[in-house]
Each structure stands twice: as C-alpha cells, then as structure tokens.
Design an enzyme around this catalytic site. Sequence first.
Site, PDB file in Angstrom:
ATOM      1  N   ARG A 283     -26.020  20.060 -39.337  1.00  0.00           N
ATOM      2  CA  ARG A 283     -26.822  19.533 -40.440  1.00  0.00           C
ATOM      3  C   ARG A 283     -26.335  20.122 -41.764  1.00  0.00           C
ATOM      4  NH1 ARG A 283     -31.782  17.069 -38.991  1.00  0.00           N
ATOM      5  NH2 ARG A 283     -32.300  17.384 -36.806  1.00  0.00           N
TER       6      ARG A 283
ATOM      7  N   ASN B  66     -33.244  42.585 -37.123  1.00  0.00           N
ATOM      8  CA  ASN B  66     -34.216  42.770 -36.059  1.00  0.00           C
ATOM      9  C   ASN B  66     -33.615  43.581 -34.909  1.00  0.00           C
ATOM     10  OD1 ASN B  66     -36.861  41.447 -36.803  1.00  0.00           O
ATOM     11  ND2 ASN B  66     -35.381  39.909 -37.430  1.00  0.00           N
TER      12      ASN B  66
ATOM     13  N   ALA C  20     -29.283  30.065 -32.618  1.00  0.00           N
ATOM     14  CA  ALA C  20     -29.301  31.095 -31.584  1.00  0.00           C
ATOM     15  C   ALA C  20     -28.145  30.914 -30.607  1.00  0.00           C
ATOM     16  CB  ALA C  20     -30.626  31.047 -30.832  1.00  0.00           C
TER      17      ALA C  20
ATOM     18  N   HIS D  33      -9.711  44.841 -30.728  1.00  0.00           N
ATOM     19  CA  HIS D  33      -8.692  45.695 -30.102  1.00  0.00           C
ATOM     20  C   HIS D  33      -7.509  44.818 -29.742  1.00  0.00           C
ATOM     21  CE1 HIS D  33     -10.837  49.531 -29.712  1.00  0.00           C
ATOM     22  NE2 HIS D  33     -11.907  48.756 -29.683  1.00  0.00           N
TER      23      HIS D  33
ATOM     24  N   ARG E  95     -20.364  24.822 -34.803  1.00  0.00           N
ATOM     25  CA  ARG E  95     -19.939  23.672 -35.598  1.00  0.00           C
ATOM     26  C   ARG E  95     -21.135  23.187 -36.413  1.00  0.00           C
ATOM     27  NH1 ARG E  95     -21.702  18.938 -33.665  1.00  0.00           N
ATOM     28  NH2 ARG E  95     -22.572  18.909 -31.579  1.00  0.00           N
TER      29      ARG E  95
ATOM     30  N   THR F 247     -16.509  31.505 -35.338  1.00  0.00           N
ATOM     31  CA  THR F 247     -15.088  31.853 -35.320  1.00  0.00           C
ATOM     32  C   THR F 247     -14.354  31.407 -36.579  1.00  0.00           C
ATOM     33  OG1 THR F 247     -14.549  29.780 -34.196  1.00  0.00           O
ATOM     34  CG2 THR F 247     -15.003  31.692 -32.801  1.00  0.00           C
TER      35      THR F 247
END
Length: 198
Positions: free
Chosen positions: A186, A79, A163, A109, A183, A168
């Site tokens: 569910r 989107n 959202a 970087h 994290r 990571t």
Amino acid sequence: MIAIFKRYGICGFIKLCIDLIRTRIFYYNARLIRWPFYIRGRSFIKIGDYFTTGVGVRLDAFPFDKRVVLRIGDNVQLNDYVHISAIYDVTIGNDVLIASRVFISDHNHGGFNTNEQVNSPIVPPVQRPLSFKAVYIADKVWLGEGVCILPGVMIGEGSVVGAGSVVTHNIPANCVVAGAPARIIRRYDFTTNEWRRT
C-alpha cells in the site's frame, strides 16, 4: 493511578515503579526503561529524549574507529526483546515505534557476494570478516512484531513494516510493506487521505 494498578496488577505495578525510579536515576532524559535492559558500547550510542523500552531490549555498538555508530532519535519506543546491533552506522529517526522481537543490524559475518576464500562455508562464521552497510530508519516509521532489518536498508518517513517481514532493500516514504522479502502492498495517497493498494 487506579487504571495503571488495574492494568498491571500489584506485582506489575511495583515493578513499574521500580523501573521508573531506575530510569530517573540512570537515564534521566528517557520516559521509561524496563529492566532487564542490556546495553554494550554505551559511549558509541546516542539516545534522544523520551526514550521508552520494554523488557529485554539489547543495544550493541562495536565500532572500528571509536565513534557513535548507533543513533536513536526523540520519542522512540522499543518494545520487548528488540535487538539492535551496530558496527558502522544505524540511525533511527524521531517518533519511531518498534514492536517486540525486532532485529536491526548493519553487519553480517562474511560477505556473500564475493568469491574470497575467507567467506567460504569451510571457514567458521565467527572467523569470517564482518561486512557492513548503513541502516537508516526515518521519522514516524512503525516496525511490526518480529521484523528483521538487514544491512544497507533505508526506510522512508511514515512507512509501516508488517509483522514478520524481512527488509532486504530500501522502502520509500509513506508505504506499507510486508513479506519475506518485504514488498510494497500500500501507499498513502495525500490527495484522498487514504492508504491505497499498489
């Protein structure tokens, strides 16, 4: 046709028609590319069939060794204002839905887990050597609005990233994750056919 006209209005309908014509000319195997659409390093990007984008999507591929480093599967929808940047390996599976303003990158970087002088804050970021790790997003994944996927992440099939999440670390299949860092909140239970809290 009337429903589309009502949804987009006259100006939006005309723009949609123009985008459909451009798509058929420049990206014949895509479903719909909305302009502006930015693509750099086209020869290092492989896009599957029925690809769809919103406006302002940006795909960048700058490999070190002149090979395909960004692979996008079939039936993928990106989107508005999604930015994907690859120098090593970013793979997106089939039937993936990516909401607006999502960022996916396989590089940074500088390397922040080393003591090398070139990674010091004294060195301007643009002069630091690029560090990189592959990113893999499996089939049927849904990335919510404003998600950030960092280098070295693997997201398992059927997972949902809420959202604003920053991913990571690896996410297993069939999970809902959220947060910064993301994290698991569910998991899908195939015996009861429902999402269960963890």
